[in-house]
Enzyme design. Structure first.
Site, mmCIF file in Angstrom:
data_model
loop_
_atom_site.group_PDB
_atom_site.id
_atom_site.type_symbol
_atom_site.label_atom_id
_atom_site.label_comp_id
_atom_site.label_asym_id
_atom_site.label_seq_id
_atom_site.Cartn_x
_atom_site.Cartn_y
_atom_site.Cartn_z
ATOM 1 N NE ARG A 153 -3.966 0.126 2.004
ATOM 2 C CZ ARG A 153 -4.178 -0.956 2.736
ATOM 3 N NH1 ARG A 153 -3.441 -1.180 3.794
ATOM 4 N NH2 ARG A 153 -5.131 -1.807 2.420
ATOM 5 C CB ALA A 154 4.067 2.109 1.651
#
Length: 725
Positions: free
Chosen positions: A291-292
């Site tokens: 997700r980062a």
């Protein structure tokens, strides 16, 4: 009437609400302004979490953003705000093929902390269902916030299941309702903004990761900047209309720039080299999941669009990483968020050559290196109401490549463990004793603990510890309306109305006839959060043979468990001749962990003073929050050696606490072959549960039983020997 004298009473005027504080006039919140702008340009970034102490203009800045958002085109009469150019094909109010279009300002929808799930996602319209028998869906706040802002103040105090609903809607752009015979899905493309004060508790790491960007804000330390903040606020409070008018030109330019960035973001190019660089940065900072990477890429694209560029550069990646990665580097709840900017600079290397801004109409606002538009309070002329800065201080100052680190970017240094020292201790009025050795032991790695609960069934705030009648959970019965907000118990309502249908004139085939007295509310039982008050013995006997290190590790593990179960915690320590409330009851277990780490040990044991201080703390907290039940955890070996009649006074204090009815737990820290059983005796007098220090861990009892069985059965011992090894 004709011939009547004119009325001398002037017509009543409707008071207009005061304009919001201009976004362009906010000073000293550059990172916050930039994060809000990026998630506005590209809502797919995933929202913003704003962390900061009270009085740092978090709410003011968020509300000011709504005023500069471009107007949105909507289908007239659609409760879900569909876009006429691309209406939602599953809109409950659709289809919109022939419906006229109109425009309205972008909405800022505020979600109160006490909101229910029905209010957030919508529910069945009971008036229509009970009155006309029609199943009609009543939209919630997620529908109202579609294509706008959804603002949650004190998001860390919001129930976890509501936070999950909000973050899922912000991430997917849709809200799905499956309840009470209603199956509806509608678009919910919104910008989620949450603010919180870390002193009141943290979000769980899983929820923290769901926010796209995070910003740490703090009051500016420069006197000139602080004075400028006060000057502008006082000018706004004195005459909001004039203050807003003075900044109207700057607000208009900002609105046009946002609209241009929103139109440009879909055409910004992200090359393979830049995407690989983002992956290298995220891997180097050891963030969990992907997700980062995704959020950093989207934020970098939005940053490039905001600055009028058609491709992503290293400067865009740097700005995005500073906002997307700090809160994803936390390995446990006690780690402070932060980012090592020196490592980020080494990973990114030198910046790309500057790309000239393309011509625009209207032209882009001046950058931070120009003589105007920064909102810098160092020049008094910039503070004049008639000559406001051309751009807000936040987004404009984001062009800096290697600016000073802000509060969110500083990696906090771990506190150094104090060296053992010798400090004088009165030793109950015996000066001949001399100095007493005082040491500070560092805790070990926290572990998962057993579940310790309060006795009985409470009625406190929903949480994850003790049994309670709460607003969520399994239905266990029904009750008459009592002023509390509870869900409707439909079957109980029908059963209450059924015996009266004949007297109410109902005929065969007609609808059920209900009156107000038939309504029944559901009684649901779930789990509540408690106040976990830790009373820790820090005397010299606890420091022997590294016992304090094990004690601190166990208490740290209990704090971690309290964090995960959304409890409030407090810390009482006692050593020498007195007991100290080291931490008043709070939701911030991080502060409790820091106080525990720095806790010294040494001296005699004032057990009675520790119990009495705990009793007084619980009494005051009961007045502040009567519905939150306490759980007292006394960590001691049971010795009482401070003052005359120490043993008798400690027994009296224990019996006094027992009389209050508080649920208690005694963690027995006594070790060695010769056990005096003092902690067990204390548990009996307190009416408390008794566990040994080694039994606090979740698997300790299972391991003990397995070991005992292996000792009794040689064959079992042989089969389990390799497993244990």
């Amino acid at each position: 009437m004709p011939g009547s004298p004119p009325s001398s009473t002037p017509p009543a005027r409707t008071a207009r609400p005061a304009p919001t504080f201009p976004f362009s006039a906010v000073v000293g919140s550059e990172d916050l302004a930039l994060a809000l702008v990026l998630t506005t340009v590209s809502p797919e970034v995933g929202g913003v979490l704003v962390r900061g102490e009270k009085g740092t203009a978090k709410t003011t800045t968020v509300r000011a953003l709504a005023a500069v958002l471009p107007e949105v085109a909507v289908v007239e009469g659609c409760r879900f705000g569909c876009d006429p150019a691309a209406p939602d094909p599953t809109c409950p109010d659709g289809p919109h093929d022939q419906d006229p279009a109109t425009t309205r300002p972008a909405r800022l929808v505020e979600l109160p902390v006490g909101a229910t799930e029905d209010r957030v996602i919508g529910s069945l319209d009971l008036r229509q269902a009970l009155g006309s028998g029609e199943v009609v869906y009543s939209p919630g706040l997620l529908a109202a916030a579609h294509r706008g802002l959804l603002y949650v103040d004190e998001v860390n105090l919001l129930h976890d299941h509501l936070v999950d609903l909000l973050l899922d809607a912000a991430a997917t752009g849709r809200s799905t309702v499956e309840r009470e015979g209603v199956s509806i899905a509608h678009a919910s493309r919104l910008v989620l903004v949450g603010t919180m004060n870390p002193e009141e508790g943290e979000l769980r790491p899983q929820l923290l990761d769901r926010f796209g960007l995070t910003v740490e804000v703090a009051a500016p330390s420069e006197p000139a900047l602080r004075a400028e903040v006060v000057r502008r606020r006082m000018a706004y409070d004195l005459d909001p209309e004039s203050f807003a008018a003075a900044w109207s030109e700057s607000e208009t330019r900002l609105r046009h720039r946002l609209a241009d960035a929103q139109a440009r973001v879909a055409h910004v190019g992200l090359g393979d080299a830049e995407l690989l660089l983002i992956a290298e940065v995220c891997a180097a900072f050891e963030v969990d999941g992907l997700r980062a990477d995704l959020v950093t890429a989207r934020a970098a694209v939005a940053h490039a669009a905001w600055h009028g560029r058609d491709r992503v550069t290293k400067a865009d990646i740097r700005a995005a990483a500073r906002l997307a990665l700090p809160h994803r580097r936390r390995r446990n709840p006690f780690d402070a968020p932060g980012l090592d900017e020196e490592l980020l600079d080494r990973l990114l290397g030198d910046d790309d050559p500057p790309i000239p801004d393309p011509p625009q109409d209207p032209p882009p606002s001046p950058g931070p290196d120009d003589s105007e538009g920064t909102g810098d309070a160092a020049d008094p002329a910039d503070a004049q109401a008639g000559d406001p800065p051309a751009t807000p201080p936040g987004p404009g100052s984001a062009d800096r490549e290697d600016g000073p680190q802000g509060p969110a970017d500083r990696q906090p240094e771990p506190p150094a463990a104090p060296e053992p020292s010798s400090t004088p201790d009165a030793r109950d009025g015996d000066p001949t004793r001399g100095a007493v050795a005082v040491s500070v032991a560092a805790p070990g790695q926290a572990y998962r603990t057993r579940l310790f609960t309060a006795r009985g069934v409470g009625t406190g705030t929903a949480g994850r510890r003790s049994r309670a009648v709460t607003s969520t959970g399994r239905t266990v019965g029904s009750t008459l309306p009592d002023g509390e907000h509870r869900p409707l118990h439909l079957s109980a309502t029908v059963r209450a109305a059924a015996p009266h249908q004949a007297t109410r004139g109902r005929t065969d085939g007609s609808r059920l006839r209900l009156v107000g007295t038939d309504l029944r509310h559901a009684v649901t039982e779930g789990r509540e959060s408690n106040l976990v008050l830790l009373a820790v013995d820090a005397s010299g006997s606890m420091a022997a043979r590294k016992r304090m290190e094990a004690v601190k590790t166990a208490v740290l593990s209990l704090l971690l468990d309290a964090y995960q179960r959304r409890d409030k915690v407090g810390l009482v320590t006692f050593r020498g001749t007195e007991a100290v409330l080291a931490l008043p009851p709070t939701s911030s277990v991080e502060v409790a962990a820091r106080r525990l780490t720095d806790l010294p040990s040494g001296g005699r044991t004032p057990l009675a003073e520790g119990l009495l201080r705990a009793a007084e703390t619980l009494r005051l907290e009961r007045l502040r929050d009567p519905r939150r039940r306490p759980l007292l955890v006394v960590v001691t070996d049971g010795r009482a050696t401070s003052g005359p009649d120490a043993v008798a006074r400690s027994r009296q204090a224990a019996e006094l606490l027992r009389a209050t009815g508080v649920s208690a737990l005694v963690v027995d820290c006594e070790t060695g072959r010769m056990s005096l059983g003092l902690a067990r005796d204390l548990a009996v007098r307190l009416g408390a549960d008794h566990v040994r220090l080694g039994e606090v861990a979740a698997g300790s009892l299972v391991d003990a039983v397995r070991t005992e069985r292996a000792a009794l059965d040689p064959a079992l011992r042989q089969t389990q020997g390799p497993r244990a090894a």
